[in-house]
Design an enzyme around this catalytic site. Structure first.
Site, mmCIF file in Angstrom:
data_model
loop_
_atom_site.group_PDB
_atom_site.id
_atom_site.type_symbol
_atom_site.label_atom_id
_atom_site.label_comp_id
_atom_site.label_asym_id
_atom_site.label_seq_id
_atom_site.Cartn_x
_atom_site.Cartn_y
_atom_site.Cartn_z
ATOM 1 N N TYR A 105 60.879 46.435 31.615
ATOM 2 C CA TYR A 105 60.533 47.621 32.406
ATOM 3 C C TYR A 105 59.541 48.456 31.619
ATOM 4 O O TYR A 105 59.698 48.632 30.403
ATOM 5 C CB TYR A 105 61.775 48.462 32.721
ATOM 6 C CG TYR A 105 62.265 48.233 34.131
ATOM 7 C CD1 TYR A 105 61.415 48.491 35.209
ATOM 8 C CD2 TYR A 105 63.539 47.756 34.394
ATOM 9 C CE1 TYR A 105 61.834 48.271 36.514
ATOM 10 C CE2 TYR A 105 63.965 47.542 35.692
ATOM 11 C CZ TYR A 105 63.111 47.801 36.755
ATOM 12 O OH TYR A 105 63.523 47.585 38.030
ATOM 13 N N GLU B 233 57.703 51.577 33.174
ATOM 14 C CA GLU B 233 57.123 52.650 33.981
ATOM 15 C C GLU B 233 56.247 53.549 33.110
ATOM 16 O O GLU B 233 56.621 53.872 31.978
ATOM 17 C CB GLU B 233 58.210 53.518 34.631
ATOM 18 C CG GLU B 233 58.628 53.016 35.992
ATOM 19 C CD GLU B 233 59.926 52.244 35.925
ATOM 20 O OE1 GLU B 233 60.140 51.540 34.905
ATOM 21 O OE2 GLU B 233 60.702 52.342 36.887
ATOM 22 N N ASP C 128 37.240 48.391 49.679
ATOM 23 C CA ASP C 128 38.240 47.345 49.423
ATOM 24 C C ASP C 128 37.450 46.042 49.280
ATOM 25 O O ASP C 128 37.037 45.436 50.268
ATOM 26 C CB ASP C 128 39.212 47.290 50.602
ATOM 27 C CG ASP C 128 40.255 46.188 50.434
ATOM 28 O OD1 ASP C 128 40.086 45.341 49.543
ATOM 29 O OD2 ASP C 128 41.229 46.185 51.212
ATOM 30 N N THR D 229 42.213 42.707 45.317
ATOM 31 C CA THR D 229 43.268 41.819 44.857
ATOM 32 C C THR D 229 42.675 41.011 43.706
ATOM 33 O O THR D 229 41.460 40.993 43.511
ATOM 34 C CB THR D 229 43.743 40.854 45.962
ATOM 35 O OG1 THR D 229 42.591 40.235 46.540
ATOM 36 C CG2 THR D 229 44.525 41.577 47.033
ATOM 37 N N ARG E 180 48.307 36.761 41.283
ATOM 38 C CA ARG E 180 48.511 37.491 42.526
ATOM 39 C C ARG E 180 48.767 38.963 42.216
ATOM 40 O O ARG E 180 49.521 39.303 41.319
ATOM 41 C CB ARG E 180 49.717 36.919 43.250
ATOM 42 C CG ARG E 180 49.518 36.951 44.712
ATOM 43 C CD ARG E 180 50.551 36.226 45.481
ATOM 44 N NE ARG E 180 50.258 36.485 46.868
ATOM 45 C CZ ARG E 180 49.553 35.678 47.620
ATOM 46 N NH1 ARG E 180 49.113 34.541 47.137
ATOM 47 N NH2 ARG E 180 49.302 35.998 48.868
#
Ligand code: DSN
Length: 442
Positions: A61, A63, A208, A234, A243
């Site tokens: 983790y 964050e 985008d 992406t 991905r």
């Protein structure tokens, strides 16, 4: 389960632990090898990217941002995320700030909205039915539900974006945000003109570039930098990476907008983008995926990557020209990028029928609406064909010519199973000649 099996469990493979899931993974490996992949948004990652994505970084983790985390033990994931950031900024000259944490393109796009508009604000985005994207304002998507969306589109006669009409519309609507970028548009998008239109009406321009990011990185499509205010992408389409998504922005709002129109931007646009990703739309970043992004971005900085993108374009050109010479109708009459949008109705089938039929002979495409389509989206008049995946595999222009012939012939002999089977064998022979990078042999 015996005690020794239980002890061994933490180190057992998927095949041992879960044969059902393994069978599906193995089936997908075979499908990716055996069939010819022409879905414009797909690609094959190299083994190094797969390895990073499948690594133990998934356990962590983290964050926050490198050096400013809410968890201890982040010294190694900080290295990985900083490398991804540095490489992303190097790959796109003119970019000022990047956040590499978005789990997907749609989440990067959600962060773009959160950084620039409030619910009910006016947004001008490309019509989905003309090649836009769900997150650019489709009614059922969060974008269509929370913002006042006005759609721009393409001209009916040549299916190209009508920049003059867009300019008039921007002056009438006075949006806070204009969205550029598409999922099924085969031509260069004039990002500079769109930036000028947006800034002229005091709006922000968000590009985008997910579909064309690899071409932009290689200098083969005009860059949205430095004129776009926010840029999302992406990593896994033409960029051939792990991905996921990324979001870039200017550090400060451009001088052309009134800061009072963007009360969420504090103290600057870059910080607002970071805050919009976390805690705005996401919790913990996927550090194993960010490692995959970092590795792929390193590969994208090599001369081989530019050469690959040039071959993607050459292959799309030949595919388009061959289809057209065999009677297919290409939207806009051709392509400037990695994809072709083909109206298959002149060949006697709908998009849905073509998709199913081509799958039968081992060629994977997706049905796609064409601008001003008279068929509903789940039937569609078109198919979208892209060359990034086959080019990664090593297919060249000779293979493209043959595949275009197979596509048209399969549609022509659709009621003759023996002939279809012969075409399927030809498709398989081509596939067999080109191993898929990163994929183990059976
Ligand atoms: N679903 C992607 C595509 O196929 O273009 C866009 O997100």
């Amino acid at each position: 389960m015996t005690a020794s099996q239980t002890t061994a469990l933490p180190w057992a493979s998927v095949a041992e632990v879960d044969p059902d899931v393994w069978a599906a993974i193995e089936g997908e490996r075979a499908r990716q090898h055996d069939k010819i992949e022409l879905i414009a948004s797909e690609n094959y990652v190299f083994k190094a990217v797969l390895e990073a994505q499948g690594s133990w970084l998934t356990n962590k983790y983290a964050e926050g941002l490198p050096g400013k985390r809410y968890y201890g033990g982040c010294e190694y994931v900080d290295v990985v995320e900083r490398l991804a950031q540095e490489r992303a900024l190097e790959l796109f000259p003119g970019s000022e700030h990047v956040n590499v944490q978005p789990h997907s393109g749609a989440q990067a796009n959600m962060a773009a909205y959160l950084s620039s508009v409030n619910p009910g604000d006016k947004v001008l985005g490309m019509n989905l039915a003309h090649g836009g994207h769900l997150t650019h304002g489709m009614a059922l998507n969060f974008s269509g539900r929370y913002f006042e969306i006005h759609a721009y589109g393409v001209r009916e006669d040549d299916q190209r974006i009508d920049y003059d009409a867009l300019e008039v519309q921007a002056h009438e609507v006075r949006p806070k945000l204009i969205v550029a970028g598409a999922s099924a548009y085969p031509r260069i998008i004039d990002f500079d003109r769109m930036a000028a239109i947006a800034h002229d009406v005091g709006a922000l321009l968000w590009v985008d570039m997910a579909h064309v990011a690899g071409l932009v990185a290689a200098g083969l499509h005009p860059s949205p930098f430095p004129n776009a205010d926010i840029v999302t992408t992406t990593n896994h389409k033409t960029l051939r990476g792990a991905r996921g998504g990324m979001i870039f922005s200017r550090r400060e709002l451009p001088a052309s907008v009134d800061p009072a129109d963007y009360p969420m931007v504090k103290p600057n646009l870059a910080a607002t983008i970071d805050r919009s990703v976390f805690p705005g739309v996401q919790g913990g970043p996927l550090m194993h995926i960010i490692a995959g992004k970092a590795v792929a971005l390193k590969l994208a900085l090599t001369p081989e990557f530019r050469d690959y993108q040039a071959r993607v374009l050459a292959n799309a050109q030949v595919m388009g020209e061959t289809l057209q010479s065999l009677g297919a109708r290409l939207m806009t009459g051709g392509t400037d990028n990695h994809l072709i949008l083909v109206d298959v109705t002149p060949l006697g089938v709908t998009g849905r029928e073509a998709e199913r039929l081509l799958d039968e002979i081992g060629i994977t495409v997706n049905k796609n609406a064409i601008p001003f389509d008279t068929n509903p989206p789940n039937i569609a008049s078109g198919i979208r064909i892209g060359t990034p995946a086959t080019t990664t595999r090593g297919f060249g222009t000779d293979e493209m010519r043959t595949i275009a012939q197979l596509i048209v012939e399969a549609i022509a002999v659709r009621d003759e199973p023996a002939k279809l089977a012969r075409l399927g064998r030809t498709a398989r022979e081509i596939a067999d000649r080109f191993p898929v990078p990163g994929l183990p042999e059976a």
